[in-house]
Design a protein around this motif. Structure first.
Motif, PDB file in Angstrom:
ATOM      1  N   LYS A   9     106.416  46.428 -40.253  1.00  0.00           N
ATOM      2  CA  LYS A   9     105.569  47.378 -40.981  1.00  0.00           C
ATOM      3  C   LYS A   9     104.143  47.194 -40.495  1.00  0.00           C
ATOM      4  O   LYS A   9     103.543  46.140 -40.667  1.00  0.00           O
ATOM      5  N   LYS A  10     103.612  48.246 -39.863  1.00  0.00           N
ATOM      6  CA  LYS A  10     102.265  48.148 -39.299  1.00  0.00           C
ATOM      7  C   LYS A  10     101.249  48.138 -40.437  1.00  0.00           C
ATOM      8  O   LYS A  10     101.436  48.800 -41.456  1.00  0.00           O
ATOM      9  N   PRO A  11     100.138  47.408 -40.257  1.00  0.00           N
ATOM     10  CA  PRO A  11      99.152  47.376 -41.339  1.00  0.00           C
ATOM     11  C   PRO A  11      98.396  48.692 -41.431  1.00  0.00           C
ATOM     12  O   PRO A  11      98.007  49.258 -40.401  1.00  0.00           O
ATOM     13  N   LYS A  12      98.198  49.178 -42.662  1.00  0.00           N
ATOM     14  CA  LYS A  12      97.311  50.333 -42.865  1.00  0.00           C
ATOM     15  C   LYS A  12      95.900  49.837 -43.158  1.00  0.00           C
ATOM     16  O   LYS A  12      94.980  50.617 -43.228  1.00  0.00           O
ATOM     17  N   TYR A  13      95.767  48.512 -43.419  1.00  0.00           N
ATOM     18  CA  TYR A  13      94.522  47.875 -43.864  1.00  0.00           C
ATOM     19  C   TYR A  13      94.059  48.451 -45.202  1.00  0.00           C
ATOM     20  O   TYR A  13      92.870  48.494 -45.510  1.00  0.00           O
ATOM     21  N   ILE A  14      95.028  48.944 -45.946  1.00  0.00           N
ATOM     22  CA  ILE A  14      94.755  49.537 -47.258  1.00  0.00           C
ATOM     23  C   ILE A  14      95.786  48.976 -48.232  1.00  0.00           C
ATOM     24  O   ILE A  14      96.974  48.895 -47.893  1.00  0.00           O
ATOM     25  N   ASP A  15      95.338  48.601 -49.398  1.00  0.00           N
ATOM     26  CA  ASP A  15      96.285  48.244 -50.454  1.00  0.00           C
ATOM     27  C   ASP A  15      96.737  49.556 -51.093  1.00  0.00           C
ATOM     28  O   ASP A  15      95.989  50.203 -51.822  1.00  0.00           O
ATOM     29  N   GLU A  16      97.967  49.940 -50.753  1.00  0.00           N
ATOM     30  CA  GLU A  16      98.438  51.271 -51.159  1.00  0.00           C
ATOM     31  C   GLU A  16      98.484  51.438 -52.676  1.00  0.00           C
ATOM     32  O   GLU A  16      98.397  52.544 -53.188  1.00  0.00           O
ATOM     33  N   ASP A  17      98.652  50.327 -53.389  1.00  0.00           N
ATOM     34  CA  ASP A  17      98.716  50.444 -54.847  1.00  0.00           C
ATOM     35  C   ASP A  17      97.335  50.695 -55.445  1.00  0.00           C
ATOM     36  O   ASP A  17      97.216  51.206 -56.551  1.00  0.00           O
ATOM     37  N   GLN A  18      96.289  50.306 -54.713  1.00  0.00           N
ATOM     38  CA  GLN A  18      94.932  50.454 -55.256  1.00  0.00           C
ATOM     39  C   GLN A  18      94.279  51.763 -54.816  1.00  0.00           C
ATOM     40  O   GLN A  18      93.444  52.313 -55.521  1.00  0.00           O
ATOM     41  N   CYS A  19      94.641  52.270 -53.628  1.00  0.00           N
ATOM     42  CA  CYS A  19      93.988  53.476 -53.097  1.00  0.00           C
ATOM     43  C   CYS A  19      94.365  54.679 -53.944  1.00  0.00           C
ATOM     44  O   CYS A  19      95.537  54.912 -54.218  1.00  0.00           O
ATOM     45  N   THR A  20      93.336  55.457 -54.360  1.00  0.00           N
ATOM     46  CA  THR A  20      93.605  56.655 -55.160  1.00  0.00           C
ATOM     47  C   THR A  20      93.529  57.909 -54.312  1.00  0.00           C
ATOM     48  O   THR A  20      93.697  59.007 -54.814  1.00  0.00           O
ATOM     49  N   GLY A  21      93.251  57.749 -53.034  1.00  0.00           N
ATOM     50  CA  GLY A  21      93.133  58.925 -52.166  1.00  0.00           C
ATOM     51  C   GLY A  21      91.857  59.715 -52.435  1.00  0.00           C
ATOM     52  O   GLY A  21      91.807  60.909 -52.189  1.00  0.00           O
ATOM     53  N   CYS A  22      90.813  59.039 -52.939  1.00  0.00           N
ATOM     54  CA  CYS A  22      89.581  59.765 -53.309  1.00  0.00           C
ATOM     55  C   CYS A  22      88.758  60.164 -52.088  1.00  0.00           C
ATOM     56  O   CYS A  22      87.919  61.038 -52.162  1.00  0.00           O
ATOM     57  N   THR A  23      88.987  59.502 -50.972  1.00  0.00           N
ATOM     58  CA  THR A  23      88.350  59.762 -49.664  1.00  0.00           C
ATOM     59  C   THR A  23      86.845  59.492 -49.615  1.00  0.00           C
ATOM     60  O   THR A  23      86.165  59.955 -48.709  1.00  0.00           O
ATOM     61  N   ALA A  24      86.312  58.737 -50.578  1.00  0.00           N
ATOM     62  CA  ALA A  24      84.899  58.338 -50.494  1.00  0.00           C
ATOM     63  C   ALA A  24      84.669  57.536 -49.217  1.00  0.00           C
ATOM     64  O   ALA A  24      83.653  57.711 -48.529  1.00  0.00           O
ATOM     65  N   ILE A  52     102.289  62.015 -47.790  1.00  0.00           N
ATOM     66  CA  ILE A  52     103.014  61.196 -48.759  1.00  0.00           C
ATOM     67  C   ILE A  52     103.320  59.871 -48.089  1.00  0.00           C
ATOM     68  O   ILE A  52     104.022  59.864 -47.075  1.00  0.00           O
ATOM     69  N   PRO A  53     102.861  58.727 -48.519  1.00  0.00           N
ATOM     70  CA  PRO A  53     101.988  58.564 -49.686  1.00  0.00           C
ATOM     71  C   PRO A  53     100.570  59.051 -49.392  1.00  0.00           C
ATOM     72  O   PRO A  53     100.101  58.979 -48.254  1.00  0.00           O
ATOM     73  N   LEU A  54      99.903  59.531 -50.439  1.00  0.00           N
ATOM     74  CA  LEU A  54      98.562  60.083 -50.283  1.00  0.00           C
ATOM     75  C   LEU A  54      97.525  58.959 -50.370  1.00  0.00           C
ATOM     76  O   LEU A  54      96.821  58.820 -51.352  1.00  0.00           O
ATOM     77  N   VAL A  55      97.499  58.163 -49.318  1.00  0.00           N
ATOM     78  CA  VAL A  55      96.527  57.072 -49.259  1.00  0.00           C
ATOM     79  C   VAL A  55      95.898  57.084 -47.867  1.00  0.00           C
ATOM     80  O   VAL A  55      96.450  57.664 -46.938  1.00  0.00           O
ATOM     81  N   THR A  56      94.758  56.449 -47.750  1.00  0.00           N
ATOM     82  CA  THR A  56      94.103  56.391 -46.452  1.00  0.00           C
ATOM     83  C   THR A  56      94.749  55.307 -45.592  1.00  0.00           C
ATOM     84  O   THR A  56      95.503  54.462 -46.093  1.00  0.00           O
ATOM     85  N   TYR A  57      94.466  55.338 -44.300  1.00  0.00           N
ATOM     86  CA  TYR A  57      94.827  54.243 -43.417  1.00  0.00           C
ATOM     87  C   TYR A  57      93.716  54.103 -42.386  1.00  0.00           C
ATOM     88  O   TYR A  57      92.917  55.024 -42.202  1.00  0.00           O
ATOM     89  N   CYS A  84      84.534  51.415 -51.422  1.00  0.00           N
ATOM     90  CA  CYS A  84      85.749  51.574 -52.231  1.00  0.00           C
ATOM     91  C   CYS A  84      85.603  50.866 -53.576  1.00  0.00           C
ATOM     92  O   CYS A  84      85.426  49.653 -53.629  1.00  0.00           O
ATOM     93  N   LYS A  85      85.673  51.666 -54.643  1.00  0.00           N
ATOM     94  CA  LYS A  85      85.511  51.103 -55.986  1.00  0.00           C
ATOM     95  C   LYS A  85      86.748  50.319 -56.411  1.00  0.00           C
ATOM     96  O   LYS A  85      86.693  49.494 -57.313  1.00  0.00           O
ATOM     97  N   ASN A  86      87.872  50.653 -55.793  1.00  0.00           N
ATOM     98  CA  ASN A  86      89.122  50.011 -56.224  1.00  0.00           C
ATOM     99  C   ASN A  86      89.476  48.789 -55.381  1.00  0.00           C
ATOM    100  O   ASN A  86      90.558  48.241 -55.536  1.00  0.00           O
ATOM    101  N   HIS A  87      88.584  48.406 -54.495  1.00  0.00           N
ATOM    102  CA  HIS A  87      88.840  47.263 -53.617  1.00  0.00           C
ATOM    103  C   HIS A  87      90.183  47.410 -52.897  1.00  0.00           C
ATOM    104  O   HIS A  87      90.991  46.494 -52.837  1.00  0.00           O
ATOM    105  N   ALA A  88      90.408  48.612 -52.388  1.00  0.00           N
ATOM    106  CA  ALA A  88      91.695  48.884 -51.733  1.00  0.00           C
ATOM    107  C   ALA A  88      91.676  48.512 -50.257  1.00  0.00           C
ATOM    108  O   ALA A  88      92.729  48.421 -49.624  1.00  0.00           O
ATOM    109  N   ILE A  89      90.477  48.315 -49.685  1.00  0.00           N
ATOM    110  CA  ILE A  89      90.398  48.014 -48.249  1.00  0.00           C
ATOM    111  C   ILE A  89      90.746  46.536 -48.042  1.00  0.00           C
ATOM    112  O   ILE A  89      90.225  45.668 -48.736  1.00  0.00           O
ATOM    113  N   ASP A  90      91.639  46.302 -47.093  1.00  0.00           N
ATOM    114  CA  ASP A  90      92.066  44.916 -46.844  1.00  0.00           C
ATOM    115  C   ASP A  90      92.207  44.700 -45.340  1.00  0.00           C
ATOM    116  O   ASP A  90      93.252  44.988 -44.758  1.00  0.00           O
ATOM    117  N   PHE A  91      91.102  44.195 -44.737  1.00  0.00           N
ATOM    118  CA  PHE A  91      91.137  43.987 -43.285  1.00  0.00           C
ATOM    119  C   PHE A  91      92.015  42.802 -42.890  1.00  0.00           C
ATOM    120  O   PHE A  91      92.250  42.571 -41.719  1.00  0.00           O
TER     121      PHE A  91
END
Lengths: 930, 76
Positions: A14-29, A60-65, A85-92
């Motif tokens: 599974k390639k990294p998206k560098y995003i915690d998919e559970d935290q990302c809301t897809g807000c695109t800020a 789908i899923p509607l999250v950033t990568y 990111c307000k949700n701390h979804a970025i994970d390098f």
């Protein structure tokens, strides 16, 4: 991958998206602030996207990568997104993850790769700015594309007005880097692009440079005619070459030949290359990983009589990896592969799946309405036009609205959860979702309400996309007001919504298959192999249908031997009950619970079944043209095949044979292409050439429609000196008895050769007619009995051409084989497995859910006139004798809630739950009284 | 009885190994329209499905199309 069928171990990376998919809301800020731009692969690299972005608007899923172009990933610089990111979804720190999965079977559906015309430099792609591929053009036309649906040229960002399409780019080309096969989809997608181009710009001049036009599928012929009849559209039959780029305008010239003026060179503002379909990019690696074989073209090797099975047991294949495929076939081959998996894994069905458990439903019927309004941006689809925050404010001002908020995509998993959370938290008892059409997403939002613990019918959707932002994209203020009007109407209706109960119906596990040809028998066996009792009904005394008249296929199948095998399996299978010389007397019931009376060999019996499969086949047209029936030397393709199989002496000894294509179809009476005849004629021609290489064979055709791999056989026939002469429908060939050179009786065929521009006379010993494939009488009878629809040509009409290709609109009834449309044996078998697979999605359950939104009769008001009974297309209403006389009664299980009966009832006795007069009138009142 | 025959540590180890593995009925490779349909049909008829795709989203090439023939509907 290791292991064997039933027990595979697969290792995934599974390639990294560098995003915690559970935290990302897809807000695109994060996307707003990302400084790195790189060519967007989804938009064919025409436009740029950011290093962090959502793959596409409805992903789908509607999250950033985060893409490799990210500065932090490359040089440990930047990291702005992490701060945004307000949700701390970025994970390098995410790393590739190894996942082990154990499964019993694998379906390979890796799809296709569009042909890359840049590799061969022969069409100017990559060199001239205004030469694009058809997939590039698809993105240019799309509202979510690089220029928001504006078709713009790369050179000057201006609209092109004169556009050319070049067909067969990379297909039907026996050259290094080209594909010998026909990709099968390009003729029709180019026509679609022309129609859409004319919708974008009615003045656009569109030219299609083509070889044969291959409109061989259902409704394609009419689509072709529709395109051809548009003003400013030219179809030019010519091989072409790209000329040059005009330095000032960056227009591109195309050289083509004309019958009258020789070679011409013409200038176009944009050139679209109709590129073909290649196997998926990594096909050899894929084949190695899964241990399967590929065919000569790089697609998956499959078995013609088991078309979803790869060469390794337990591995199935669906979609375009089986060879060039359109969307309907991609879909039904998937259902077919599903049924084959089911046969393999039936013993473990249901062991790993869990039923969903919903919270108990709160009774809120007595509460004051507390309405929640959720307004969706739909990314930019709504939000760019409608002022969503102002609309939320407005919703809050409406009576009974207790809560309102905006959402980026209401359909995203996290948004749906937000709706159910807020419903509970704010004590909402009605929900209005202002988003798109309820057609697609109403089931999802009903589910959301169930999750929230309130009745799912307390939902109303205000369609502020299709009915508003999409059609009023230039009127922002008005469309905001309209969104508010639509929400006000929905809120008014929501106040009157009532809770409705759906009910579970038991499912009879047996299947009825009507038609004992290859389609019916294959479907019957697949159902029976998954443990279901099957009743197979055939009107003739022998099973086999049309296949009884076929002897070989181009792929080399011995049809008669195969038929014997299948018939043997049918009679040996303990779960298959065969009724021959059978007729269906009557049928009734509903999904999961049908009852059908069958008369077979003098006995009448009633069969109870949960699903019905109609495989009633097709027939060969009996020609009235070209002396057929008057001169015995004129035969149909099927008769010719019979004579070839019987090594008929007069036939094999013939010196000259003429085949005439399109007899009885592609005309005013039958406005469709019979699909199989071109390849059928090629097959007969090759078989005849094998028996008698000296025989002169001529094929008189309009367009040779040897799509897909059949193109290779067309080429083989041409190589064996089968002569192909094209004729125009306005100037068809003529056949008459005559005396030939040696004083022998012949059939003289006269035809105009458009290349030579003169009449040719051919003396033939035999004339074979490629007679149309026509719907069977049995299909028409079945359509009447089972109340299913046919298209204007008399073939069964599926529920949805692409998304439900083997379902009927009526639940629990499925179709397959030639009754759907003419097709080859391999295609018929795929579709038969598909129909079985779809039936299994019903028969594998113990119960089926019936809707709560159905009609109901108020007996006091009913005058027994029967207007509702004749209005109902599903036979859901019957009379019942009461002390007050005849009264209509609705069977809620059959009722589809279409409300046709309501409109007909003169006394207002019938009402449709969930669409009551009160609900609708309140909406109308709200519309006119702001 | 199990405890008599198998040491607790081995049982722990085995069940941990079981947890580290994902068990399913079918793996569908490719999340285009065909892979999605296969997954939906299988899941609706009682099988647990793993759907895998190399892209960040399912949808495949069909998601890139503007409209689809011969009905010219939105492909999304």
């Amino acid at each position: 991958m290791e292991g064997e069928a039933g027990d595979f171990q697969i290792t995934l990376i599974k390639k990294p998206k560098y995003i915690d998919e559970d935290q990302c809301t897809g807000c695109t800020a994060c996307v707003e602030y990302c400084p790195v731009k790189y060519p967007d692969p989804f938009n064919q690299e025409i436009s740029q996207n950011k290093a962090i972005h959502i793959y596409f608007a409805q992903a789908i899923p509607l999250v950033t990568y985060i893409d490799d172009s990210c500065l932090y990933l490359k040089e440990k610089k930047c990291g702005i997104c992490e701060g945004i990111c307000k949700n701390h979804a970025i994970d390098f720190n995410q790393r590739a993850e190894k996942i082990e999965v154990k499964v019993g079977a694998v379906i390979l559906a890796p799809g296709l790769e569009p042909y890359d015309p840049g590799l061969r430099h022969d069409y100017g792609y990559g060199q001239f700015a205004n030469v694009v591929t058809s997939l590039d053009y698809e993105r240019l036309m799309c509202a979510t594309g690089p220029y928001q649906g504006e078709i713009l040229r790369a050179s000057d960002r201006k609209h092109p007005h004169k556009i050319a399409w070049i067909q067969c780019v990379g297909s039907r080309q026996v050259i290094p880097g080209g594909n010998s096969y026909c990709s099968g989809v390009c003729c029709t997608y180019a026509q679609k692009q022309v129609i859409l181009t004319k919708e974008h710009d009615a003045e656009a001049e569109c030219t299609i440079f083509h070889n044969d036009i291959r409109s061989y599928n259902k409704d394609f012929e009419r689509f072709y005619q529709r395109t051809e009849s548009l003003p400013g559209v030219r179809f030019i039959r010519s091989y072409v070459s790209i000329g040059r780029e005009i330095p000032a305008s960056k227009n591109v010239t195309i050289r083509y030949s004309t019958p009258d003026d020789g070679v011409k060179e013409e200038e176009f503002g944009l050139v679209v290359l109709s590129v073909g379909l290649n196997p998926p990019a990594d096909y050899t690696a894929l084949a190695d990983k899964f241990g399967i074989e590929l065919n000569a073209h790089g697609f998956c090797q499959t078995n013609p009589v088991d078309p979803m099975e790869a060469t390794r047991p337990g591995i199935f294949v669906s979609g375009a990896f089986r060879g060039p495929t359109d969307i309907p076939e991609s879909v039904f081959s998937a259902s077919a592969a599903g049924s084959e998996c089911g046969e393999l894994l039936n013993y473990r069905r249901g062991k790993l799946t869990q039923a969903r458990i919903y919270p108990p439903e709160k009774d809120v019927a007595q509460e004051e309405p507390r309405i929640g309004v959720f307004v969706c941006h739909c990314g930019a689809n709504i939000g760019r036009i409608v002022d969503v925050p102002a609309t939320v404010e407005y919703a809050l001002s409406l009576p009974h609205v207790a809560y309102a908020q905006e959402q980026l995509f209401s359909c995203a998993t996290n948004s749906a959860k937000e709706i159910s959370d807020m419903t509970r938290e704010k004590g909402l008892n009605r929900v209005v979702i202002a988003a798109c059409s309820p057609r697609t997403l109403e089931p999802l939002f009903r589910d959301t309400l169930r999750e929230a613990g309130i009745n799912q019918y307390y939902l109303d959707m205000a369609n502020i996309r299709e009915h508003n932002s999409w059609v009023h994209s230039k009127e922002r203020e008005e469309s905001t007001r309209k969104a508010q009007d639509l929400i006000r109407m929905s809120v008014a209706r929501a106040r009157h919504l009532e809770p409705l109960q759906e009910f579970d119906l038991p499912v009879n596990k047996a299947g009825l298959v009507v038609g004992g040809g290859l389609a019916g028998m294959t479907a019957a066996l697949s159902l029976a192999n998954q443990g279901h009792e099957v009743y197979l009904v055939e009107k003739e005394s022998d099973l086999g249908g049309m296949a009884r008249r076929l002897h070989s296929t181009l792929e080399g199948l011995d049809v008669q031997q195969y038929l014997i095998d299948v018939v043997g399996k049918i009679y040996r299978h303990p779960l298959v009950h065969v009724y021959t010389e059978a007729a269906i007397l009557e049928t009734g019931g509903y999904v999961g619970n049908f009852a059908t009376k069958v008369k077979s060999r003098g006995r009448v019996m009633e069969i109870k079944h949960g699903a019905t499969l109609l495989a009633t086949g097709a027939e060969e047209y009996r020609p009235t043209e070209y002396l057929y029936g008057e001169d015995e030397r004129v035969v149909t393709n099927l008769e010719l095949e019979e004579q070839i199989a019987g090594r008929d002496e007069r036939l094999v000894g013939a010196r000259s044979l003429v085949m005439i294509q399109c007899v009885g179809c592609r005309n005013a009476e039958r406005n469709y292409c019979s699909r199989v005849c071109c390849s059928h004629s090629i097959k007969n021609a090759l078989n005849l050439k094998a028996l008698n290489p000296q025989m002169d064979i001529y094929i008189l055709f309009r367009d040779m429609r040897t799509y897909g791999y059949y193109e290779d056989y067309y080429r083989e026939a041409a190589g064996k000196e089968v002569r192909f002469i094209r004729y125009e429908p306005t100037d068809p060939p003529e056949v008459e008895p005559a005396v030939g050179e040696e004083g022998l009786g012949v059939l003289r065929v006269t035809v105009t050769d458009p290349i030579l521009g003169k009449r040719l006379e051919i003396d033939a010993d035999v004339v074979a007619l490629a007679a149309a494939v026509i719907p069977s009488a049995g299909s028409q009878e079945a359509a009447r009995l089972f109340k299913v629809n046919s298209n204007p040509d008399g073939f069964f009409k599926e529920a949805h051409v692409k998304l439900r290709p083997v379902d009927f609109v009526a639940d629990g009834i499925y179709l397959c084989g030639m009754a759907h449309y003419p097709k080859f044996i391999t295609e018929t078998l795929s579709q038969a497995y598909a129909a079985a697979g779809r039936a299994l999605t019903l028969l594998s359950h113990d119960t089926v859910v019936a809707s709560g939104s159905v009609c109901e009769v108020n007996e006091r008001k009913c005058i027994g006139c029967g207007a509702c009974i004749s209005a109902c297309s599903y036979g859901a209403i019957e009379f019942r004798e009461t002390r007050q006389g005849k009264k209509a009664v609705v069977n809620p299980v059959i009722c589809k809630g279409d409300g046709l009966c309501n409109a007909k009832c003169p006394t207002g006795a019938i009402s449709l739950k969930h669409h009551t007069d009160e609900e609708i009138l309140s909406q109308i009142d709200a519309a006119v009284q702001p | 009885m199990a405890n008599g025959q198998f040491p607790e540590a081995l049982i722990q180890q085995l069940s941990q190994k079981f947890r580290d593995h994902h068990f399913g009925d079918v793996m569908v490779v490719g999340g285009g329209v065909s892979g999605i349909q296969a997954s939906l049909d299988l899941a609706s008829s009682g099988f647990k499905v793993y759907l895998v795709d190399k892209a960040p989203s399912i949808g495949g090439h069909m998601a890139q199309l503007d409209k689809t023939f011969p009905t010219n509907e939105c492909s999304m």
